[in-house]
Design an enzyme around this catalytic site. Structure first.
Site, PDB file in Angstrom:
ATOM      1  N   THR A 113       0.831  -1.197   0.000  1.00 16.76           N
ATOM      2  CA  THR A 113       0.000   0.000   0.000  1.00 16.76           C
ATOM      3  C   THR A 113       0.866   1.247   0.000  1.00 16.76           C
ATOM      4  OG1 THR A 113      -1.767   1.176   1.170  1.00 16.76           O
ATOM      5  CG2 THR A 113      -0.123   0.062   2.533  1.00 16.76           C
ATOM      6  N   HIS A 114       0.287   2.321  -0.527  1.00 18.38           N
ATOM      7  CA  HIS A 114       0.917   3.649  -0.447  1.00 18.38           C
ATOM      8  C   HIS A 114       0.203   4.516   0.587  1.00 18.38           C
ATOM      9  CE1 HIS A 114       3.304   2.709  -3.920  1.00 18.38           C
ATOM     10  NE2 HIS A 114       2.259   2.644  -4.728  1.00 18.38           N
ATOM     11  N   TYR A 201      16.194   3.038  -0.768  1.00 22.81           N
ATOM     12  CA  TYR A 201      16.390   2.699  -2.183  1.00 22.81           C
ATOM     13  C   TYR A 201      17.868   2.743  -2.545  1.00 22.81           C
ATOM     14  CZ  TYR A 201      15.660   3.202  -7.288  1.00 22.81           C
ATOM     15  OH  TYR A 201      15.672   3.043  -8.656  1.00 22.81           O
ATOM     16  N   GLY A 263      15.826   4.116 -13.117  1.00 21.44           N
ATOM     17  CA  GLY A 263      16.210   3.433 -11.896  1.00 21.44           C
ATOM     18  C   GLY A 263      17.562   3.867 -11.354  1.00 21.44           C
TER      19      GLY A 263
END
Length: 299
Positions: A113-114, A201, A263
């Site tokens: 979910t965001h 990330y 990316g």
């Protein structure tokens, strides 16, 4: 593959009928069937849903590395290096309607979910189930978000980067999920909980194999170094771009995929002018005062 594309088309038609983003609880939301219409009922269903100790929830702001991390989690939990197809990816809470589609899923469930933290299932907030929370430096995230949203038929598709920078990057005006700044500050307050694993990330870009082993340890699943290395190779950017279905392509004119672009860490330098970067840094320092997040903006 054909059935996956048919399902995407059907879902796309359903979303388009609902119109554009809508406001609920003073937050802007995407017009997903699990959120509207009848939002009061659907949000309550998600908060009241029963969680399981074996549940793994992947939570993130859009374009923080969600699909990348989801593929890693899926391979770890299935002990397989086969890629996901859209037909298997029914765990996005915002899409789930009726909620039975989640409650009937076999364990262990991989859900994502965001949604801001306060909208998550109450049992999950109280420690039942595990949360993998992934973040990305906001400069690259905003650039990725702009390119992802540009051309989407349910979103302002003619917005220039300069307009997007002023409206979304700096002011968070009309931003989905309440905007990155408030979303991130709300999540930071929860990061000390034992059932939350915080990932960056940029750290995953530096050492994906090491982070895969960290994730495996957190979700308590077996993973040898050899399996981690294989998953890391399968989940490299080029391999994912070539093999992963884009479930959002139905929102783009001509069905063009915008899920995977570059990316990279540091691509923001190709978009932010010197003046914009200075404005962003001043604004970030002011709006995010008191936070202790440690983002890397280049590798």
């Amino acid at each position: 593959m054909e059935s996956a594309h048919k399902e995407m088309k059907s879902l796309g038609e359903k979303i388009m009928k609902m119109g554009g983003p809508f406001v609920y609880d003073n937050v802007m939301w995407p017009p997903f069937p699990g959120l509207c219409p009848d939002s009061e009922k659907k949000f309550k269903e998600k908060q009241d849903m029963e969680c399981r100790d074996t549940d793994v929830y992947l939570c993130s702001f859009p374009k923080a590395g969600t699909n990348w991390t989801h593929e890693v989690l899926s391979m770890l939990m299935s002990q397989s290096t086969s890629y996901n197809l859209w037909v298997k990816q029914k765990g996005l809470l915002e899409m789930c309607d009726p909620i039975d589609s989640v409650t009937k899923m076999p364990s262990p469930r991989l859900l994502m979910t965001h949604m801001p933290y306060r909208y998550l299932p109450s049992q999950l907030q109280n420690g039942k189930g595990k949360i993998v929370y992934v973040q990305r430096n906001p400069k690259d995230l905003f650039v990725s978000l702009y390119n992802f949203e540009k051309g989407k038929s349910a979103i302002e598709k003619h917005l220039s980067w300069e307009e997007f920078f002023e409206k979304t990057v700096i002011k968070d005006e009309g931003a989905l999920y309440g905007g990155w700044y408030e979303y991130t500050k709300e999540w930071e307050k929860q990061l000390g909980h034992d059932n939350i694993l915080q990932l960056y990330y940029e750290d995953m870009k530096k050492d994906l194999t090491g982070n895969i082993l960290k994730i495996a340890d957190f979700i308590e699943t077996s993973c040898s170094k050899e399996l981690a290395e294989t998953i890391a190779d399968k989940c490299s950017f080029d391999n994912l771009k070539a093999n992963r279905i884009d479930p959002t392509s139905f929102l783009t004119d001509g069905g063009k995929s915008t899920l995977f672009r570059k990316g990279q860490v540091g691509d923001w330098k190709n978009w932010f002018t010197v003046a914009q970067n200075e404005i962003f840094d001043r604004n970030y320092k002011d709006v995010m005062k008191g936070t202790t997040l440690n983002f890397l903006y280049e590798l």
